[in-house]
Write a protein that holds these residues in place. Sequence first.
Motif, PDB file in Angstrom:
ATOM      1  N   ARG A  18      37.578 -34.891  31.107  1.00 56.49           N
ATOM      2  CA  ARG A  18      37.604 -33.678  31.936  1.00 56.49           C
ATOM      3  C   ARG A  18      36.652 -32.622  31.401  1.00 56.49           C
ATOM      4  O   ARG A  18      36.097 -31.821  32.156  1.00 56.49           O
ATOM      5  CB  ARG A  18      39.020 -33.102  32.002  1.00 56.49           C
ATOM      6  CG  ARG A  18      40.001 -33.931  32.786  1.00 56.49           C
ATOM      7  CD  ARG A  18      41.355 -33.231  32.900  1.00 56.49           C
ATOM      8  NE  ARG A  18      41.964 -32.979  31.600  1.00 56.49           N
ATOM      9  CZ  ARG A  18      42.027 -31.798  31.016  1.00 56.49           C
ATOM     10  NH1 ARG A  18      41.527 -30.733  31.606  1.00 56.49           N
ATOM     11  NH2 ARG A  18      42.612 -31.661  29.834  1.00 56.49           N
ATOM     12  N   GLU A  73      37.686 -35.900  36.301  1.00 54.44           N
ATOM     13  CA  GLU A  73      39.147 -35.894  36.171  1.00 54.44           C
ATOM     14  C   GLU A  73      39.740 -37.144  36.806  1.00 54.44           C
ATOM     15  O   GLU A  73      39.343 -37.548  37.906  1.00 54.44           O
ATOM     16  CB  GLU A  73      39.706 -34.648  36.854  1.00 54.44           C
ATOM     17  CG  GLU A  73      41.211 -34.498  36.733  1.00 54.44           C
ATOM     18  CD  GLU A  73      41.730 -33.262  37.439  1.00 54.44           C
ATOM     19  OE1 GLU A  73      42.966 -33.099  37.510  1.00 54.44           O
ATOM     20  OE2 GLU A  73      40.900 -32.466  37.938  1.00 54.44           O
ATOM     21  N   LEU A  74      40.694 -37.746  36.103  1.00 54.69           N
ATOM     22  CA  LEU A  74      41.431 -38.870  36.662  1.00 54.69           C
ATOM     23  C   LEU A  74      42.536 -38.343  37.581  1.00 54.69           C
ATOM     24  O   LEU A  74      43.338 -37.510  37.178  1.00 54.69           O
ATOM     25  CB  LEU A  74      42.047 -39.718  35.546  1.00 54.69           C
ATOM     26  CG  LEU A  74      42.965 -40.858  36.006  1.00 54.69           C
ATOM     27  CD1 LEU A  74      42.155 -41.961  36.683  1.00 54.69           C
ATOM     28  CD2 LEU A  74      43.756 -41.421  34.829  1.00 54.69           C
ATOM     29  N   LEU A  75      42.581 -38.876  38.813  1.00 60.17           N
ATOM     30  CA  LEU A  75      43.600 -38.461  39.770  1.00 60.17           C
ATOM     31  C   LEU A  75      44.724 -39.480  39.902  1.00 60.17           C
ATOM     32  O   LEU A  75      45.895 -39.122  39.994  1.00 60.17           O
ATOM     33  CB  LEU A  75      42.972 -38.225  41.151  1.00 60.17           C
ATOM     34  CG  LEU A  75      41.898 -37.138  41.240  1.00 60.17           C
ATOM     35  CD1 LEU A  75      41.334 -37.082  42.649  1.00 60.17           C
ATOM     36  CD2 LEU A  75      42.455 -35.785  40.822  1.00 60.17           C
ATOM     37  N   ASP A  76      44.366 -40.781  39.917  1.00 57.49           N
ATOM     38  CA  ASP A  76      45.388 -41.796  40.132  1.00 57.49           C
ATOM     39  C   ASP A  76      44.866 -43.154  39.689  1.00 57.49           C
ATOM     40  O   ASP A  76      43.647 -43.359  39.562  1.00 57.49           O
ATOM     41  CB  ASP A  76      45.773 -41.850  41.616  1.00 57.49           C
ATOM     42  CG  ASP A  76      47.109 -42.553  41.856  1.00 57.49           C
ATOM     43  OD1 ASP A  76      47.826 -42.820  40.874  1.00 57.49           O
ATOM     44  OD2 ASP A  76      47.433 -42.840  43.024  1.00 57.49           O
ATOM     45  N   ARG A  81      41.035 -43.501  40.800  1.00 54.83           N
ATOM     46  CA  ARG A  81      40.545 -42.471  41.713  1.00 54.83           C
ATOM     47  C   ARG A  81      40.169 -41.253  40.881  1.00 54.83           C
ATOM     48  O   ARG A  81      40.997 -40.728  40.128  1.00 54.83           O
ATOM     49  CB  ARG A  81      41.604 -42.150  42.754  1.00 54.83           C
ATOM     50  CG  ARG A  81      41.889 -43.354  43.660  1.00 54.83           C
ATOM     51  CD  ARG A  81      43.084 -43.180  44.546  1.00 54.83           C
ATOM     52  NE  ARG A  81      43.377 -44.414  45.296  1.00 54.83           N
ATOM     53  CZ  ARG A  81      44.493 -44.650  45.947  1.00 54.83           C
ATOM     54  NH1 ARG A  81      45.449 -43.736  45.955  1.00 54.83           N
ATOM     55  NH2 ARG A  81      44.664 -45.794  46.586  1.00 54.83           N
ATOM     56  N   LEU A  82      38.938 -40.825  41.032  1.00 62.96           N
ATOM     57  CA  LEU A  82      38.366 -39.799  40.174  1.00 62.96           C
ATOM     58  C   LEU A  82      37.927 -38.589  40.983  1.00 62.96           C
ATOM     59  O   LEU A  82      37.641 -38.692  42.180  1.00 62.96           O
ATOM     60  CB  LEU A  82      37.146 -40.359  39.421  1.00 62.96           C
ATOM     61  CG  LEU A  82      37.328 -41.682  38.665  1.00 62.96           C
ATOM     62  CD1 LEU A  82      36.009 -42.113  38.029  1.00 62.96           C
ATOM     63  CD2 LEU A  82      38.425 -41.574  37.626  1.00 62.96           C
ATOM     64  N   LYS A  83      37.865 -37.450  40.289  1.00 65.22           N
ATOM     65  CA  LYS A  83      37.341 -36.223  40.881  1.00 65.22           C
ATOM     66  C   LYS A  83      36.217 -35.702  40.001  1.00 65.22           C
ATOM     67  O   LYS A  83      36.431 -35.406  38.813  1.00 65.22           O
ATOM     68  CB  LYS A  83      38.453 -35.172  40.981  1.00 65.22           C
ATOM     69  CG  LYS A  83      38.007 -33.836  41.564  1.00 65.22           C
ATOM     70  CD  LYS A  83      39.177 -32.853  41.581  1.00 65.22           C
ATOM     71  CE  LYS A  83      38.763 -31.487  42.085  1.00 65.22           C
ATOM     72  NZ  LYS A  83      39.898 -30.527  42.035  1.00 65.22           N
ATOM     73  N   HIS A 128      35.530 -36.713  45.447  1.00 62.45           N
ATOM     74  CA  HIS A 128      36.456 -37.773  45.079  1.00 62.45           C
ATOM     75  C   HIS A 128      35.764 -39.118  45.245  1.00 62.45           C
ATOM     76  O   HIS A 128      34.986 -39.328  46.177  1.00 62.45           O
ATOM     77  CB  HIS A 128      37.703 -37.741  45.963  1.00 62.45           C
ATOM     78  CG  HIS A 128      38.596 -36.579  45.695  1.00 62.45           C
ATOM     79  ND1 HIS A 128      39.951 -36.596  45.955  1.00 62.45           N
ATOM     80  CD2 HIS A 128      38.346 -35.346  45.174  1.00 62.45           C
ATOM     81  CE1 HIS A 128      40.483 -35.439  45.614  1.00 62.45           C
ATOM     82  NE2 HIS A 128      39.520 -34.653  45.156  1.00 62.45           N
ATOM     83  N   SER A 175      36.162 -43.651  43.798  1.00 63.40           N
ATOM     84  CA  SER A 175      36.959 -44.656  43.104  1.00 63.40           C
ATOM     85  C   SER A 175      36.056 -45.606  42.340  1.00 63.40           C
ATOM     86  O   SER A 175      34.926 -45.895  42.768  1.00 63.40           O
ATOM     87  CB  SER A 175      37.808 -45.456  44.100  1.00 63.40           C
ATOM     88  OG  SER A 175      38.778 -44.636  44.717  1.00 63.40           O
ATOM     89  N   THR A 215      47.423 -37.942  31.343  1.00 60.93           N
ATOM     90  CA  THR A 215      47.578 -38.283  32.751  1.00 60.93           C
ATOM     91  C   THR A 215      47.817 -39.777  32.911  1.00 60.93           C
ATOM     92  O   THR A 215      48.620 -40.205  33.751  1.00 60.93           O
ATOM     93  CB  THR A 215      46.323 -37.861  33.537  1.00 60.93           C
ATOM     94  OG1 THR A 215      46.147 -36.452  33.410  1.00 60.93           O
ATOM     95  CG2 THR A 215      46.433 -38.225  35.008  1.00 60.93           C
TER      96      THR A 215
END
Length: 538
Positions: A40, A136-139, A150-152, A158, A160, A175
């Motif tokens: 991040r 940032e890792l989202l999921d 899934r990244l931001k 966004h 993947s 996370t």
Amino acid sequence: MTDTAGAIDYDVLVVGFGPTGAVAAGLLGGLGHRTLVIDRLTDVYDKPRAIALDHEIFRHFDNMGLTDAISPYIEPFTASEHFGVDGQLIRRIDMVAKPYPLGYTPSMVFSQPAVEAELRCHATSFSNVRAELGVELLDLVQTSDRVEARLKDSDGRHRSVTARYVLGCDGASSTVRQIADLALEDLIFDEPWLVVDVRVNEDALASLPQCSAQFCNPARPVSFLIGPKKHRRWEIMLLPGEDARQMERPDNVWKLLAPWLTPHDGELWRAASYRFHALVAAEWRNGRILIAGDAAHQQPPFIGQGMCQGLRDATNLVWKLDHVLKGVSSDSLLDSYTVERKQHVIELTGKIKAIGQSICERDPAAARRRDAQILADGGGKPLLLTRQEIIPPLRAGCLSQHEMPARGTLFPQPRIASGPTARLLDDVTGTGWRVLIDGRSDDATSMLSLCATRPDVSAAAVAPAGAGLPSALEETEGVLANWFDRHGVVAAIVRPDHYVFGTVRNASELGDLLREIELRRRDVRARQDSRSDMERIP
């Protein structure tokens, strides 16, 4: 493994580019695996956090080719002297004596920002490693053969990516751990402390303690550490009713430092309040998702093992991932990661807690009883310990089923004569699976012949000059000869992370140990064949 949904982007996604993530990415890069590492943050944190490392970790740094890059930022760790209620010396924790068992200074201090930058530089030097910062890792979503992440990006976009495995090295609030639903277990330690780092002026250094120290004063326990060059650290226990954020203010910090320094004696580098915790994840793996470092465990800092624990995670896990990704071992090998590292962390944290609880005693009467007991344990003198004897071995996992001396311990690293100089053993033999043989043994020749039929392991005999086989590597300080004698064994099979898989007393037992490894690999091949058959079923 059948690919049912198109190409997989990476072999491993590493989440977190701190020391643990950087070492994992560097090791994976060196082994040829396509690796993406994300963080991040966009840069190395510019203030010190970890301050200590040991010879096991430096051995891996050396294996990675990092010695020249990081050595300018590392110095030997001074002994730690513990002082009781009345200021008397009650305990001294130092390094083991020379010749050093792994070939390096056993305990060291370092400057984290500079060393972490070199670890990142090393990782990204491999063409198969990609680092993406401000991401940032989202999921995470697992399927049978991959994980979709899934990244931001920093611009808010966004996207993947897919990887065969994901390794979460993303810190205490991980996370990855939360997504994988890996719960933390409380090992029952929770104390508020203020950590203060100072760059001390040259003329003020002489007035400070010349060893690291623990002031076990029930009025306010304090730790003092000597870092590299002019860096000095105080860890100061906060008392009931003190507001942690207020105590970080420079005016309050200098009041706490008044017994040692004035504001004219140095530059306040960092003051940060923490709650020293003792936590460990119940499981370190959920399918293709694994965690390491602070994501998997947190412990009090009283013998400087926090970062070392995270790097042990990386060096334990990466060789296993390598075997799985290359088809040498089945995915089940990764189950040994939790088995080995969780128990090691719990055992070491228990020892750290005991030292910490001793230091943190606030009741004056109990503190005096503590002082008396420690001195009694030392025979009426200050108790002498080494940091190295506090570190436990591996108890279970990818080890021989036969309980022999030294199984699960770190294998020593002697210096080997090489012309007019000497080289360390790893530099001579490499760092894969190895059989190391006592060159003085009557069975040395037959053991080397046994190993010659096994191309998957390297073998070498080692002996002091003139004391064994003419073909044996010549060690210069007797480190390995003493190790063999102390344990009553004549050979050891050593894993890629330098832990002893098993030891033997003769050639017959070595044959059994080699067959044990072969049987494990046959079982792996059988599992892989079975899985391949299932994947072919429509």
